[in-house]
Design a protein around this motif. Structure first.
Motif, PDB file in Angstrom:
ATOM      1  N   PRO A  81     -56.294  21.820  13.262  1.00 15.81           N
ATOM      2  CA  PRO A  81     -56.301  22.713  12.293  1.00 15.81           C
ATOM      3  C   PRO A  81     -56.942  23.850  12.648  1.00 15.81           C
ATOM      4  N   SER A  82     -56.130  25.061  12.336  1.00 20.92           N
ATOM      5  CA  SER A  82     -56.681  26.322  12.351  1.00 20.92           C
ATOM      6  C   SER A  82     -58.056  26.648  11.802  1.00 20.92           C
ATOM      7  N   GLY A  92     -53.212  23.074  20.927  1.00 20.48           N
ATOM      8  CA  GLY A  92     -53.218  24.144  20.020  1.00 20.48           C
ATOM      9  C   GLY A  92     -52.458  24.067  18.610  1.00 20.48           C
ATOM     10  N   MET A  93     -51.433  23.258  18.856  1.00 17.44           N
ATOM     11  CA  MET A  93     -50.426  23.023  17.610  1.00 17.44           C
ATOM     12  C   MET A  93     -51.139  22.095  16.537  1.00 17.44           C
ATOM     13  N   SER A  94     -52.044  21.149  17.444  1.00 15.81           N
ATOM     14  CA  SER A  94     -52.461  20.089  16.414  1.00 15.81           C
ATOM     15  C   SER A  94     -53.707  20.094  15.841  1.00 15.81           C
ATOM     16  N   TRP A  96     -52.993  28.477  17.871  1.00 11.67           N
ATOM     17  CA  TRP A  96     -52.234  27.909  17.095  1.00 11.67           C
ATOM     18  C   TRP A  96     -50.674  28.092  17.369  1.00 11.67           C
ATOM     19  N   LEU A 129     -60.782  24.869  14.070  1.00 13.10           N
ATOM     20  CA  LEU A 129     -60.768  25.594  15.426  1.00 13.10           C
ATOM     21  C   LEU A 129     -61.500  26.991  15.100  1.00 13.10           C
ATOM     22  N   GLY A 166     -50.703  32.465   7.502  1.00  9.62           N
ATOM     23  CA  GLY A 166     -51.923  31.670   8.113  1.00  9.62           C
ATOM     24  C   GLY A 166     -53.311  32.539   7.920  1.00  9.62           C
ATOM     25  N   THR A 186     -58.054  32.343  17.148  1.00  6.85           N
ATOM     26  CA  THR A 186     -57.832  31.305  16.286  1.00  6.85           C
ATOM     27  C   THR A 186     -56.449  31.222  15.996  1.00  6.85           C
ATOM     28  N   ARG A 246     -42.731  32.520  13.880  1.00  5.66           N
ATOM     29  CA  ARG A 246     -44.098  32.445  14.116  1.00  5.66           C
ATOM     30  C   ARG A 246     -45.069  33.771  13.376  1.00  5.66           C
TER      31      ARG A 246
END
Length: 307
Positions: free
Chosen positions: A145-146, A141-143, A184, A149, A246, A180, A239
């Motif tokens: 790209p949003s 989820g962190m890696s 992330w 995804l 984001g 999405t 976040r």
């Protein structure tokens, strides 16, 4: 507690002033004459129109006077006038703010639920296959790209399965962009929850609670998790601002009528007053939310004292 809140407010004021100065100064970094760039999108950039817009924006004055006029207007709630729509910037931000906040809160809510769940599972099954699976999901989820995804979710759930719409303002249309953003943001929450629980599990009061015959569910949710939430609350504040920023990309991918998509359109149109207003609003929201997070520490852990 009251003294701490007052100190945070006193620190917040000069910080917001500094942010306003940096946001205002960014227009000076634009290569070329920003007035000609703005006029080139809407009309013939003759000498009269260039001079008229330069006077309207105050660019004919020294920099320090430009900023002072901008700051005094800002204090009165005036973020300037959009070059493209000829409407107040603040009015346009307020019109699109509900859609952006809706997406931000939905994404954050999904991230909290998934992140805490993965963190609890990972800690309770430490060094076993559920732990490794939860850590893998968090890292993915962190890696990923949003924007990629988001496109994959559209392809799967909208194009192939036809379960959810891509665009619109209904609750169904909110699921995919919130998912999405949530995937992330869930990774760091899961990692902080896991590390916090692993530390709390070794404390004496946890062994005492278990020795009293309390159910494992009670020990986990009422004793372990509550005391492991301090670092999680910290990452939530960070976040929130990152998810809010984001939404710029996610709203463009899903064509949602929020601040993010509007900011991209303003950048393309070189509507600098509108760009400045939206960036200033997002930056101020980020700073204010992080200050509020610090104040909530005492509500979560009464052992914390603000001296």
């Amino acid at each position: 507690m009251y003294k701490f809140v007052l100190r945070r407010i006193l620190i917040l004021a000069p910080l917001l002033i500094m942010i306003s100065f940096l946001v205002f100064s960014m227009i000076q970094l634009v290569p070329g004459d920003p007035v000609i760039l703005m006029l080139g999108e809407y009309s013939v950039a003759n000498a009269e129109s260039i001079q008229a817009l330069r006077e309207q924006l105050g660019f004919d004055k020294p920099f320090y006077l430009q900023y002072w006029n901008y700051f005094t207007s800002l204090v009165q709630g005036d973020l300037g006038m959009s070059i493209r729509s000829k409407k107040p910037v603040l009015e346009q931000i307020v019109q699109r703010l509900p859609s952006t906040f809706e997406l931000t809160l939905a994404g954050l809510g999904f991230a909290v639920v998934l992140g805490i769940f993965l963190g609890v599972v990972s800690a309770l099954y430490h060094n076993r296959w559920p732990d490794r699976m939860a850590v893998t999901i968090a890292l993915l989820g962190m890696s990923i790209p949003s924007f990629w995804l988001g496109l994959m979710l559209i392809l799967i759930f909208s194009v192939y399965l036809r379960w959810l719409p891509v665009t619109g303002t209904s609750l169904k249309s909110l699921v995919l962009p919130a998912l999405t953003l949530g995937l992330w943001a869930a990774g760091p929450i899961a990692r902080f929850t896991r590390s916090g629980l692993l530390e709390v599990m070794r404390q004496d009061y946890i062994r005492t609670a278990r020795s009293k015959g309390l159910r494992e569910r009670t020990v986990v949710w009422h004793h372990m998790l509550r005391n492991a939430l301090i670092p999680v609350v910290t990452i939530l504040g960070i976040r929130f601002g990152q998810i809010l920023a984001g939404t710029i990309i996610i709203e463009a991918v899903f064509a949602r009528p929020g601040l993010g998509l509007y900011l991209l359109n303003a950048i393309v149109a070189k509507d600098f007053p509108l760009v400045q207003g939206i960036i200033l609003f997002v930056a101020a929201a980020y700073v204010i939310v992080n200050s509020l997070v610090e104040v909530t520490y005492a509500a979560i852990d009464p052992r914390i004292e603000y001296g």
